[in-house]
Design a protein around this motif. Structure first.
Motif, mmCIF file in Angstrom:
data_model
loop_
_atom_site.group_PDB
_atom_site.id
_atom_site.type_symbol
_atom_site.label_atom_id
_atom_site.label_comp_id
_atom_site.label_asym_id
_atom_site.label_seq_id
_atom_site.Cartn_x
_atom_site.Cartn_y
_atom_site.Cartn_z
ATOM 1 N N THR A 41 0.831 -1.209 0.000
ATOM 2 C CA THR A 41 0.000 0.000 0.000
ATOM 3 C C THR A 41 0.863 1.255 0.000
ATOM 4 N N ARG A 42 1.911 1.264 0.852
ATOM 5 C CA ARG A 42 2.804 2.430 0.896
ATOM 6 C C ARG A 42 3.515 2.621 -0.448
ATOM 7 N N LEU A 43 3.986 1.516 -1.027
ATOM 8 C CA LEU A 43 4.697 1.618 -2.302
ATOM 9 C C LEU A 43 3.782 2.106 -3.415
ATOM 10 N N THR A 44 2.591 1.563 -3.469
ATOM 11 C CA THR A 44 1.678 1.965 -4.538
ATOM 12 C C THR A 44 1.244 3.420 -4.369
ATOM 13 N N GLN A 45 1.094 3.876 -3.141
ATOM 14 C CA GLN A 45 0.738 5.287 -2.915
ATOM 15 C C GLN A 45 1.835 6.204 -3.459
ATOM 16 N N LEU A 89 1.759 6.039 -7.290
ATOM 17 C CA LEU A 89 0.587 6.759 -7.793
ATOM 18 C C LEU A 89 0.827 8.269 -7.750
ATOM 19 N N ALA A 90 1.475 8.742 -6.680
ATOM 20 C CA ALA A 90 1.752 10.177 -6.546
ATOM 21 C C ALA A 90 2.718 10.658 -7.624
ATOM 22 N N LEU A 91 3.600 9.774 -8.068
ATOM 23 C CA LEU A 91 4.551 10.115 -9.130
ATOM 24 C C LEU A 91 3.956 9.945 -10.524
ATOM 25 N N GLU A 135 -4.735 3.413 -11.315
ATOM 26 C CA GLU A 135 -5.757 2.418 -10.984
ATOM 27 C C GLU A 135 -6.702 2.236 -12.164
ATOM 28 N N LEU A 136 -7.117 0.991 -12.378
ATOM 29 C CA LEU A 136 -8.130 0.675 -13.380
ATOM 30 C C LEU A 136 -9.447 0.482 -12.645
ATOM 31 N N MET A 145 -8.468 -4.727 -4.209
ATOM 32 C CA MET A 145 -8.746 -5.539 -5.389
ATOM 33 C C MET A 145 -8.793 -4.716 -6.675
ATOM 34 N N VAL A 146 -8.631 -3.398 -6.578
ATOM 35 C CA VAL A 146 -8.621 -2.561 -7.782
ATOM 36 C C VAL A 146 -7.314 -2.798 -8.532
ATOM 37 N N PRO A 147 -7.382 -3.181 -9.798
ATOM 38 C CA PRO A 147 -6.140 -3.436 -10.547
ATOM 39 C C PRO A 147 -5.325 -2.154 -10.733
ATOM 40 N N LEU A 148 -4.014 -2.329 -10.680
ATOM 41 C CA LEU A 148 -3.071 -1.260 -10.957
ATOM 42 C C LEU A 148 -2.335 -1.586 -12.243
ATOM 43 N N THR A 149 -1.896 -0.565 -12.959
ATOM 44 C CA THR A 149 -1.121 -0.778 -14.179
ATOM 45 C C THR A 149 -0.131 0.368 -14.338
#
Length: 380
Positions: free
Chosen positions: A45-49, A52-54, A59-60, A72-76
């Motif tokens: 969660t910390r890494l994806t945040q 995402l900020a960069l 998120e899809l 469960m929301v896919p990331l790409t």
């Protein structure tokens, strides 16, 4: 000594791992990423945040995933994370491509060019970029750098100094990254054209998600090769890994586009460019078939050596030849290999023909700054 380029977006090792995992999978929810990377949910969660900020990932938002909760929301990988340029000089023209952070080409451009001076090359690149920016407006996002594909091998001590073909005499044994970078005021990476073609091929859908290591043979005007080992561009001790052209001296028949043109001319066929070959495939099939059989025999040892030393997941045949000719050569090499090793029970790599064509070189050049974001070792 030319100064090395730093990664255009400095990331931590866990951030790079997560970003590469998304390139491998295409899209994945946080729960899947935690499982694949051996991390707990809070760490992911910390890494994806932060990513995402960069704007490096996105998120899809599918209704089903949102209903099941944010994990469960896919990331790409996001194309908005930045953009990069690839450039390469040809005989009489210059080729440019701009790619987004996902590696998708945004603009492909060609313009006349016949100077042997790298400074003139930089001036033409700058002029074309200004015109393309005015037309397409791509300069609004983060710029990551310029990759330049060079038809030549690295000289001792500095892989930015190259021994090049005669038509690029001004490029020979000079600090190309400094010269071009200073003229343009931007970070520049210099690499062999066949090596960057391997990088472009690796980032294609169906390749990066399936294989960790790939050997690419590039049949253009000459013949070259490139290696991806453990998801990184392998350049070797001196920066010349994949110099398979040395196996086929220029004074002999070679598995190259120039050799095919010469073979057709000797048969009395008026042909000036590799772009004309496709139209001759049916009308002059016997000549092309004889050349193709010889090329398969020539490349057999190079392919076998690559399999023995690298144990790649796949071998990709790329280049400026027509796709159906590449497919015929690939099928012939694949058949020979499996017939030779019919009692060998280890896994053998498939030999695949690439549909990218000659654009693999300039796309691969543009991928160098993007690859540097997630690569374990930054290309010089």
């Amino acid at each position: 000594m030319t100064r090395p380029n730093r990664p255009p977006i400095p990331l931590s090792e866990p951030q790079r791992r997560l970003l590469m995992q998304l390139r491998i999978e295409g899209a994945a929810p946080r729960t899947r990423l935690a499982q694949a990377l051996g991390m707990n949910g809070a760490s992911v969660t910390r890494l994806t945040q932060s990513l995402l900020a960069l704007d490096l990932i996105e998120e899809l938002e599918t209704p089903e995933a949102v209903a099941r909760g944010r994990p469960m929301v896919p990331l790409t990988v996001s194309g908005r994370g930045g953009w990069a340029i690839g450039a390469t000089p040809h005989l009489g023209w210059l080729e440019l491509v701009l790619v987004d952070f996902r590696g998708r080409p945004l603009v492909h451009d060609t313009t006349p060019f016949d100077s042997p001076d790298p400074r003139v090359f930089a001036q033409v690149v700058e002029t074309r970029l200004q015109a393309l920016a005015a037309t397409h407006g791509f300069m609004r996002g983060k710029f990551l750098g310029l990759g330049v594909a060079v038809p030549g091998y690295a000289l001792p001590g500095d892989r930015n100094r190259r021994a090049v073909v005669d038509r690029l005499a001004g490029w020979d044994d000079v600090p190309l990254a400094d010269i071009i970078g200073d003229a343009l005021g931007m970070p520049v990476w210099i690499e062999n054209d066949a090596s960057v073609a391997a990088l472009a091929e690796y980032y294609q859908d169906g390749i990066i998600g399936r294989y960790r290591s790939v050997l690419t043979l590039f049949l253009g005007h000459g013949v070259g090769g490139g290696l991806i080992a453990e998801r990184d561009l392998f350049l070797g001790e001196h920066g010349n890994a994949g110099e398979v052209g040395r196996l086929f001296p220029g004074h002999d028949a070679r598995p190259s586009g120039i050799d095919l043109l010469r073979t057709l001319r000797e048969a009395g066929i008026d042909v000036d460019s590799l772009a004309d070959i496709d139209a001759l495939m049916e009308t002059h099939r016997p000549v092309i078939d004889r050349w193709t059989r010889r090329v398969i025999e020539q490349l057999e040892q190079a392919v076998l050596s690559g399999i023995v030393w690298l144990d790649p997941g796949a071998i990709i045949l790329s280049g400026a030849l027509p796709l159906r000719l590449l497919q015929t050569i690939a099928a012939g090499l694949d058949e020979i290999g499996r017939h030779r090793d019919e009692n060998y029970r280890a896994a053998l790599p498939p030999v695949l023909a690439s549909p990218i064509g000659s654009k693999a070189v300039v796309i691969g050049a543009a991928m160098i700054p993007i690859h540097a974001v997630t690569a374990q070792h930054t290309p010089l």
